[in-house]
Design a protein around this motif. Structure first.
Motif, PDB file in Angstrom:
ATOM      1  N   LEU A  87       8.911  21.876 -20.160  1.00  0.00           N
ATOM      2  CA  LEU A  87       8.457  23.237 -19.883  1.00  0.00           C
ATOM      3  C   LEU A  87       7.764  23.336 -18.520  1.00  0.00           C
ATOM      4  CD1 LEU A  87       7.205  24.339 -23.402  1.00  0.00           C
ATOM      5  CD2 LEU A  87       9.400  24.817 -22.300  1.00  0.00           C
ATOM      6  N   GLY A  88       7.098  22.264 -18.098  1.00  0.00           N
ATOM      7  CA  GLY A  88       6.527  22.233 -16.753  1.00  0.00           C
ATOM      8  C   GLY A  88       7.618  22.297 -15.699  1.00  0.00           C
ATOM      9  N   GLY A  89       8.729  21.616 -15.947  1.00  0.00           N
ATOM     10  CA  GLY A  89       9.860  21.686 -15.030  1.00  0.00           C
ATOM     11  C   GLY A  89      10.449  23.078 -14.955  1.00  0.00           C
ATOM     12  N   VAL A 135       8.777  25.858 -15.411  1.00  0.00           N
ATOM     13  CA  VAL A 135       7.825  26.649 -14.624  1.00  0.00           C
ATOM     14  C   VAL A 135       7.962  26.336 -13.135  1.00  0.00           C
ATOM     15  CG1 VAL A 135       5.357  27.020 -14.171  1.00  0.00           C
ATOM     16  CG2 VAL A 135       6.206  26.964 -16.516  1.00  0.00           C
ATOM     17  N   ILE A 136       8.124  25.064 -12.801  1.00  0.00           N
ATOM     18  CA  ILE A 136       8.275  24.662 -11.392  1.00  0.00           C
ATOM     19  C   ILE A 136       9.561  25.274 -10.808  1.00  0.00           C
ATOM     20  CG2 ILE A 136       8.609  22.677  -9.843  1.00  0.00           C
ATOM     21  CD1 ILE A 136       5.773  22.907 -10.854  1.00  0.00           C
ATOM     22  N   VAL A 137      10.641  25.296 -11.601  1.00  0.00           N
ATOM     23  CA  VAL A 137      11.877  25.936 -11.128  1.00  0.00           C
ATOM     24  C   VAL A 137      11.651  27.428 -10.918  1.00  0.00           C
ATOM     25  CG1 VAL A 137      14.226  26.591 -11.815  1.00  0.00           C
ATOM     26  CG2 VAL A 137      13.485  24.239 -12.066  1.00  0.00           C
ATOM     27  N   LEU A 138      10.917  28.067 -11.836  1.00  0.00           N
ATOM     28  CA  LEU A 138      10.627  29.496 -11.677  1.00  0.00           C
ATOM     29  C   LEU A 138       9.768  29.772 -10.447  1.00  0.00           C
ATOM     30  CD1 LEU A 138       9.979  30.536 -15.383  1.00  0.00           C
ATOM     31  CD2 LEU A 138      11.928  31.149 -13.967  1.00  0.00           C
ATOM     32  N   LEU A 139       8.972  28.783 -10.039  1.00  0.00           N
ATOM     33  CA  LEU A 139       8.151  28.919  -8.838  1.00  0.00           C
ATOM     34  C   LEU A 139       8.908  28.518  -7.567  1.00  0.00           C
ATOM     35  CD1 LEU A 139       4.751  27.551 -10.177  1.00  0.00           C
ATOM     36  CD2 LEU A 139       5.380  29.928  -9.725  1.00  0.00           C
ATOM     37  N   ARG A 140      10.224  28.331  -7.696  1.00  0.00           N
ATOM     38  CA  ARG A 140      11.145  28.049  -6.598  1.00  0.00           C
ATOM     39  C   ARG A 140      10.966  26.670  -5.955  1.00  0.00           C
ATOM     40  NH1 ARG A 140      14.232  32.628  -4.262  1.00  0.00           N
ATOM     41  NH2 ARG A 140      14.002  34.236  -5.815  1.00  0.00           N
ATOM     42  N   TRP A 141      10.716  25.671  -6.786  1.00  0.00           N
ATOM     43  CA  TRP A 141      10.780  24.278  -6.387  1.00  0.00           C
ATOM     44  C   TRP A 141      11.852  23.625  -7.263  1.00  0.00           C
ATOM     45  CZ3 TRP A 141       7.464  21.505  -2.974  1.00  0.00           C
ATOM     46  CH2 TRP A 141       6.526  22.306  -2.339  1.00  0.00           C
ATOM     47  N   PRO A 142      13.126  23.932  -7.020  1.00  0.00           N
ATOM     48  CA  PRO A 142      14.164  23.560  -7.980  1.00  0.00           C
ATOM     49  C   PRO A 142      14.407  22.063  -8.125  1.00  0.00           C
ATOM     50  CG  PRO A 142      15.144  24.499  -6.020  1.00  0.00           C
ATOM     51  CD  PRO A 142      13.666  24.675  -5.895  1.00  0.00           C
ATOM     52  N   LEU A 143      14.356  21.307  -7.047  1.00  0.00           N
ATOM     53  CA  LEU A 143      14.653  19.875  -7.144  1.00  0.00           C
ATOM     54  C   LEU A 143      13.595  19.156  -7.968  1.00  0.00           C
ATOM     55  CD1 LEU A 143      16.748  17.849  -6.178  1.00  0.00           C
ATOM     56  CD2 LEU A 143      15.310  17.403  -4.210  1.00  0.00           C
ATOM     57  N   LEU A 144      12.336  19.390  -7.666  1.00  0.00           N
ATOM     58  CA  LEU A 144      11.253  18.775  -8.433  1.00  0.00           C
ATOM     59  C   LEU A 144      11.279  19.253  -9.884  1.00  0.00           C
ATOM     60  CD1 LEU A 144       8.654  17.080  -8.573  1.00  0.00           C
ATOM     61  CD2 LEU A 144       7.415  19.130  -7.849  1.00  0.00           C
ATOM     62  N   GLY A 145      11.513  20.541 -10.086  1.00  0.00           N
ATOM     63  CA  GLY A 145      11.558  21.093 -11.435  1.00  0.00           C
ATOM     64  C   GLY A 145      12.668  20.483 -12.269  1.00  0.00           C
ATOM     65  N   MET A 146      13.841  20.290 -11.697  1.00  0.00           N
ATOM     66  CA  MET A 146      14.953  19.710 -12.451  1.00  0.00           C
ATOM     67  C   MET A 146      14.700  18.244 -12.769  1.00  0.00           C
ATOM     68  SD  MET A 146      16.950  22.047 -13.325  1.00  0.00           S
ATOM     69  CE  MET A 146      18.263  21.075 -14.012  1.00  0.00           C
ATOM     70  N   PHE A 147      14.047  17.513 -11.884  1.00  0.00           N
ATOM     71  CA  PHE A 147      13.693  16.130 -12.205  1.00  0.00           C
ATOM     72  C   PHE A 147      12.717  16.084 -13.377  1.00  0.00           C
ATOM     73  CE2 PHE A 147      14.865  14.845  -7.710  1.00  0.00           C
ATOM     74  CZ  PHE A 147      15.994  14.156  -8.109  1.00  0.00           C
ATOM     75  N   LEU A 148      11.724  16.963 -13.354  1.00  0.00           N
ATOM     76  CA  LEU A 148      10.761  17.019 -14.456  1.00  0.00           C
ATOM     77  C   LEU A 148      11.445  17.432 -15.764  1.00  0.00           C
ATOM     78  CD1 LEU A 148       7.700  18.684 -12.696  1.00  0.00           C
ATOM     79  CD2 LEU A 148       7.946  16.289 -13.366  1.00  0.00           C
ATOM     80  N   GLU A 149      12.328  18.413 -15.690  1.00  0.00           N
ATOM     81  CA  GLU A 149      13.057  18.851 -16.879  1.00  0.00           C
ATOM     82  C   GLU A 149      13.917  17.738 -17.455  1.00  0.00           C
ATOM     83  OE1 GLU A 149      15.316  22.503 -16.961  1.00  0.00           O
ATOM     84  OE2 GLU A 149      14.019  23.282 -15.377  1.00  0.00           O
ATOM     85  N   THR A 150      14.597  17.010 -16.593  1.00  0.00           N
ATOM     86  CA  THR A 150      15.464  15.928 -17.052  1.00  0.00           C
ATOM     87  C   THR A 150      14.652  14.843 -17.753  1.00  0.00           C
ATOM     88  OG1 THR A 150      16.982  16.377 -15.238  1.00  0.00           O
ATOM     89  CG2 THR A 150      17.192  14.244 -16.323  1.00  0.00           C
ATOM     90  N   TYR A 151      13.529  14.467 -17.170  1.00  0.00           N
ATOM     91  CA  TYR A 151      12.664  13.468 -17.797  1.00  0.00           C
ATOM     92  C   TYR A 151      12.151  13.968 -19.141  1.00  0.00           C
ATOM     93  CZ  TYR A 151       8.821  10.218 -18.481  1.00  0.00           C
ATOM     94  OH  TYR A 151       7.966   9.290 -19.015  1.00  0.00           O
ATOM     95  N   GLY A 152      11.729  15.225 -19.192  1.00  0.00           N
ATOM     96  CA  GLY A 152      11.260  15.804 -20.440  1.00  0.00           C
ATOM     97  C   GLY A 152      12.362  15.903 -21.472  1.00  0.00           C
ATOM     98  N   PHE A 153      13.586  16.254 -21.049  1.00  0.00           N
ATOM     99  CA  PHE A 153      14.721  16.353 -21.957  1.00  0.00           C
ATOM    100  C   PHE A 153      15.003  15.008 -22.610  1.00  0.00           C
ATOM    101  CE2 PHE A 153      19.265  16.109 -22.844  1.00  0.00           C
ATOM    102  CZ  PHE A 153      19.450  17.241 -23.625  1.00  0.00           C
ATOM    103  N   PHE A 154      15.008  13.930 -21.810  1.00  0.00           N
ATOM    104  CA  PHE A 154      15.271  12.613 -22.376  1.00  0.00           C
ATOM    105  C   PHE A 154      14.145  12.171 -23.310  1.00  0.00           C
ATOM    106  CE2 PHE A 154      18.307  12.040 -18.779  1.00  0.00           C
ATOM    107  CZ  PHE A 154      19.430  11.869 -19.577  1.00  0.00           C
ATOM    108  N   ASN A 155      12.920  12.537 -23.010  1.00  0.00           N
ATOM    109  CA  ASN A 155      11.815  12.219 -23.921  1.00  0.00           C
ATOM    110  C   ASN A 155      11.896  13.017 -25.215  1.00  0.00           C
ATOM    111  OD1 ASN A 155      10.275  10.150 -22.848  1.00  0.00           O
ATOM    112  ND2 ASN A 155       9.275  11.520 -21.397  1.00  0.00           N
TER     113      ASN A 155
END
Length: 133
Positions: A72-74, A76-96
């Motif tokens: 969910l942090g990823g 939010v980061i994507v919504l704040l227009r930091w897509p690369l960092l947000g997608m990395f965070l989302e991917t890590y969270g998805f696997f967890n």
């Protein structure tokens, strides 16, 4: 026979469009608008498929809070227009979040296909994933 309600059918379509927009956003060099729209559609579709209460209870289980916070942090980061960092965070969270599901999926894929190399690979992945849980 499993009965599927109209709400669940709409949820499957919404989730499918969400995944499409996420993949299309990644293909277009992490376009933040497409990724944000895909994330919102995916989460909305998931809520329509399994219900809002079950969605919230899935994401906010005590042992899944780390994955939920990264996912969910990823978003939010994507919504704040930091897509690369947000997608990395989302991917890590998805696997967890879904690490308990991967051995089941690999076991199914190993049994579903009768291709010797792929079956052996999926069974090996199933064994190594289940030891990590």
């Amino acid at each position: 026979m499993i009965s599927i309600s109209e709400r669940q059918k709409i949820g499957v379509g919404t989730t499918g469009f969400g995944i499409f927009f996420i993949l299309f956003g990644v293909l277009l060099y992490f376009d933040s608008v497409l990724l944000a729209f895909g994330n919102l559609l995916f989460l909305t579709g998931l809520s329509l498929i399994i219900g809002l209460r079950k969605t919230l209870s899935f994401f906010f289980q005590r042992h899944k809070l780390k994955g939920t916070s990264f996912f969910l942090g990823g978003v939010v980061i994507v919504l704040l227009r930091w897509p690369l960092l947000g997608m990395f965070l989302e991917t890590y969270g998805f696997f967890n979040l879904f690490k308990g599901f991967f051995p089941v999926a690999f076991g199914f894929l190993g049994n579903a296909f009768n291709i010797p190399f792929l079956s052996a690979l999926f069974r090996k992945l199933q064994g190594s994933s289940s030891s990590m849980v």
